[in-house]
Design an enzyme around this catalytic site. Structure first.
Site, PDB file in Angstrom:
ATOM      1  N   ASP A   1       0.997  -1.226  -0.075  1.00  0.00           N
ATOM      2  CA  ASP A   1      -0.154   0.145   0.085  1.00  0.00           C
ATOM      3  C   ASP A   1       0.993   1.220  -0.196  1.00  0.00           C
ATOM      4  O   ASP A   1       2.195   1.231   0.415  1.00  0.00           O
ATOM      5  CB  ASP A   1      -0.836  -0.078   1.328  1.00  0.00           C
ATOM      6  CG  ASP A   1      -1.733   1.293   1.509  1.00  0.00           C
ATOM      7  OD1 ASP A   1      -2.225   1.654   0.434  1.00  0.00           O
ATOM      8  OD2 ASP A   1      -1.752   1.710   2.440  1.00  0.00           O
TER       9      ASP A   1
ATOM     10  N   ASP B   1      -0.075   5.018   0.939  1.00  0.00           N
ATOM     11  CA  ASP B   1      -0.343   6.014   1.960  1.00  0.00           C
ATOM     12  C   ASP B   1      -0.261   5.215   3.353  1.00  0.00           C
ATOM     13  O   ASP B   1      -0.955   4.324   3.431  1.00  0.00           O
ATOM     14  CB  ASP B   1      -1.803   6.532   2.021  1.00  0.00           C
ATOM     15  CG  ASP B   1      -1.584   7.613   0.650  1.00  0.00           C
ATOM     16  OD1 ASP B   1      -0.812   8.526   0.723  1.00  0.00           O
ATOM     17  OD2 ASP B   1      -2.518   7.221  -0.099  1.00  0.00           O
TER      18      ASP B   1
ATOM     19  N   GLY C   1      -7.445   4.366   3.328  1.00  0.00           N
ATOM     20  CA  GLY C   1      -7.456   3.233   2.585  1.00  0.00           C
ATOM     21  C   GLY C   1      -8.707   3.248   1.512  1.00  0.00           C
ATOM     22  O   GLY C   1      -8.624   2.726   0.528  1.00  0.00           O
TER      23      GLY C   1
ATOM     24  N   ARG D   1     -11.683   8.421  -2.694  1.00  0.00           N
ATOM     25  CA  ARG D   1     -11.843   9.804  -2.445  1.00  0.00           C
ATOM     26  C   ARG D   1     -13.213  10.128  -1.972  1.00  0.00           C
ATOM     27  O   ARG D   1     -13.813  10.749  -1.019  1.00  0.00           O
ATOM     28  CB  ARG D   1     -11.286  10.789  -3.470  1.00  0.00           C
ATOM     29  CG  ARG D   1     -11.186  12.179  -3.183  1.00  0.00           C
ATOM     30  CD  ARG D   1     -10.615  13.025  -4.069  1.00  0.00           C
ATOM     31  NE  ARG D   1      -9.595  12.553  -4.792  1.00  0.00           N
ATOM     32  CZ  ARG D   1      -8.823  12.488  -5.947  1.00  0.00           C
ATOM     33  NH1 ARG D   1      -9.738  13.215  -6.820  1.00  0.00           N
ATOM     34  NH2 ARG D   1      -7.725  11.801  -6.514  1.00  0.00           N
TER      35      ARG D   1
ATOM     36  N   SER E   1      -5.359   5.499  -3.964  1.00  0.00           N
ATOM     37  CA  SER E   1      -5.203   6.827  -4.191  1.00  0.00           C
ATOM     38  C   SER E   1      -4.702   7.128  -5.835  1.00  0.00           C
ATOM     39  O   SER E   1      -4.144   6.480  -6.385  1.00  0.00           O
ATOM     40  CB  SER E   1      -3.918   7.478  -3.461  1.00  0.00           C
ATOM     41  OG  SER E   1      -3.802   8.994  -3.863  1.00  0.00           O
TER      42      SER E   1
ATOM     43  N   ASP F   1      -1.769  -0.589   6.157  1.00  0.00           N
ATOM     44  CA  ASP F   1      -1.787   0.037   7.137  1.00  0.00           C
ATOM     45  C   ASP F   1      -3.303   0.303   7.715  1.00  0.00           C
ATOM     46  O   ASP F   1      -3.691   0.802   8.727  1.00  0.00           O
ATOM     47  CB  ASP F   1      -1.232   1.391   7.435  1.00  0.00           C
ATOM     48  CG  ASP F   1      -1.955   2.458   6.566  1.00  0.00           C
ATOM     49  OD1 ASP F   1      -2.276   2.004   5.289  1.00  0.00           O
ATOM     50  OD2 ASP F   1      -2.042   3.473   7.037  1.00  0.00           O
TER      51      ASP F   1
HETATM   52  C1  G1P Z   1      -7.692   8.424  -1.489  1.00  0.00           C
HETATM   53  C2  G1P Z   1      -8.588   8.957  -0.351  1.00  0.00           C
HETATM   54  C3  G1P Z   1      -7.881   9.043   1.102  1.00  0.00           C
HETATM   55  C4  G1P Z   1      -7.426   7.366   1.150  1.00  0.00           C
HETATM   56  C5  G1P Z   1      -6.309   7.069   0.300  1.00  0.00           C
HETATM   57  C6  G1P Z   1      -5.808   5.796   0.366  1.00  0.00           C
HETATM   58  O1  G1P Z   1      -6.730   9.018  -1.880  1.00  0.00           O
HETATM   59  O2  G1P Z   1      -8.965  10.438  -0.561  1.00  0.00           O
HETATM   60  O3  G1P Z   1      -8.931   9.234   1.782  1.00  0.00           O
HETATM   61  O4  G1P Z   1      -6.643   7.453   2.508  1.00  0.00           O
HETATM   62  O5  G1P Z   1      -7.051   7.177  -1.109  1.00  0.00           O
HETATM   63  O6  G1P Z   1      -4.389   5.869  -0.392  1.00  0.00           O
HETATM   64  P1  G1P Z   1      -6.902  10.014  -3.220  1.00  0.00           P
HETATM   65  O7  G1P Z   1      -7.208   9.396  -4.470  1.00  0.00           O
HETATM   66  O8  G1P Z   1      -7.707  11.411  -2.931  1.00  0.00           O
HETATM   67  O9  G1P Z   1      -5.479  10.692  -3.631  1.00  0.00           O
HETATM   68 MG    MG Z   2      -2.788   3.006   3.485  1.00  0.00          MG
END
Ligand code: G1P
Ligand code: MG
Length: 208
Positions: A8, A10, A45, A48, A115, A169
């Site tokens: 993963d 983030d 995780g 958005r 993300s 995580d």
């Molecule tokens: C998205 C979500 C965020 C989440 C993340 C996981 O990210 O907004 O809440 O924690 O995925 O990696 P984003 O596509 O907005 O960067």
């Molecule tokens: Mg994560």
């Protein structure tokens, strides 16, 4: 035999939580929605759009689909500006050693992240060329906790899901990996209930 390891992004490779928090907090304050670091954890995780749904659960009024789309876009604009602060120094401790160790063991490597900013973040921290494949929320319709991101990573790597480790995580990520039939390594306190066997291991201690 294990053949691949999917990380993963983030919260595993780099901590972007605080940037997400600052951006969502801006939106929440403006809309009069109670939001704090504890609520922010619930957004880990997931996509958005789902993150916004969770945030708006405490909103004083209902929102139209167009309003939600606009808020999600605004949040991302703020978040992207904050991400300019990211540098290779923000890679979490032990991560580079872990990737190196996995490669030495002959494992293929991947990123599997919900993300849609994954490519941008990898670029900022200098890891764009590090992984055999990168699968993001932009490649699938169903984000975590659905298994799709991880299954696509396995397919791209040409390995069976059962031969993959997933390092996560977030509870949503552990759930996704488990439904993909993969083995999980949980990192950080938020996954201790869903991956109790592994959660406290630092990456360097797990037997690959
Ligand atoms: C998205 C979500 C965020 C989440 C993340 C996981 O990210 O907004 O809440 O924690 O995925 O990696 P984003 O596509 O907005 O960067
Ligand atoms: Mg994560």
């Amino acid at each position: 035999m294990m053949k691949a390891i999917i990380f993963d992004l983030d919260g595993v490779i780099v901590s972007t939580d605080h940037y997400h928090y600052r951006a969502w907090k801006d939106i929440a304050d403006r809309e009069g929605v109670p939001f704090d670091e504890n609520r922010n954890v619930l957004l880990r995780g997931v996509s958005r759009e789902k993150s916004l749904e969770i945030l708006l659960e405490l909103a004083p009024r209902p929102y139209l689909a167009e309003e939600k789309a606009k808020l999600a876009e605004e949040k991302n604009g703020i978040y992207r500006r904050l991400l300019q602060e990211l540098t290779p120094d923000d890679i979490l401790p032990g991560v580079l050693k872990w990737i190196e160790h996995a490669k030495e063991k002959g494992l293929r490597t991947a990123i599997g992240s919900s993300s849609k900013n994954t490519d941008f973040i990898l670029e900022r921290i200098g890891l764009s060329e590090t992984f055999d494949t990168v699968v993001t929320g932009a490649d699938v319709t169903r984000s975590k906790p659905a298994p799709d991101i991880f299954l696509l990573a396995a397919e791209r790597l040409g390995v069976e899901p059962g031969d993959c480790w997933v390092v996560e995580d977030a509870p949503a990520g552990i759930e996704a990996a488990k439904s993909a039939g993969m083995k999980t390594i949980g990192v950080g306190e938020y996954v201790k209930d869903v991956a109790p066997d592994r959660w406290s291991l630092t990456l360097g201690e797990a037997e690959l």
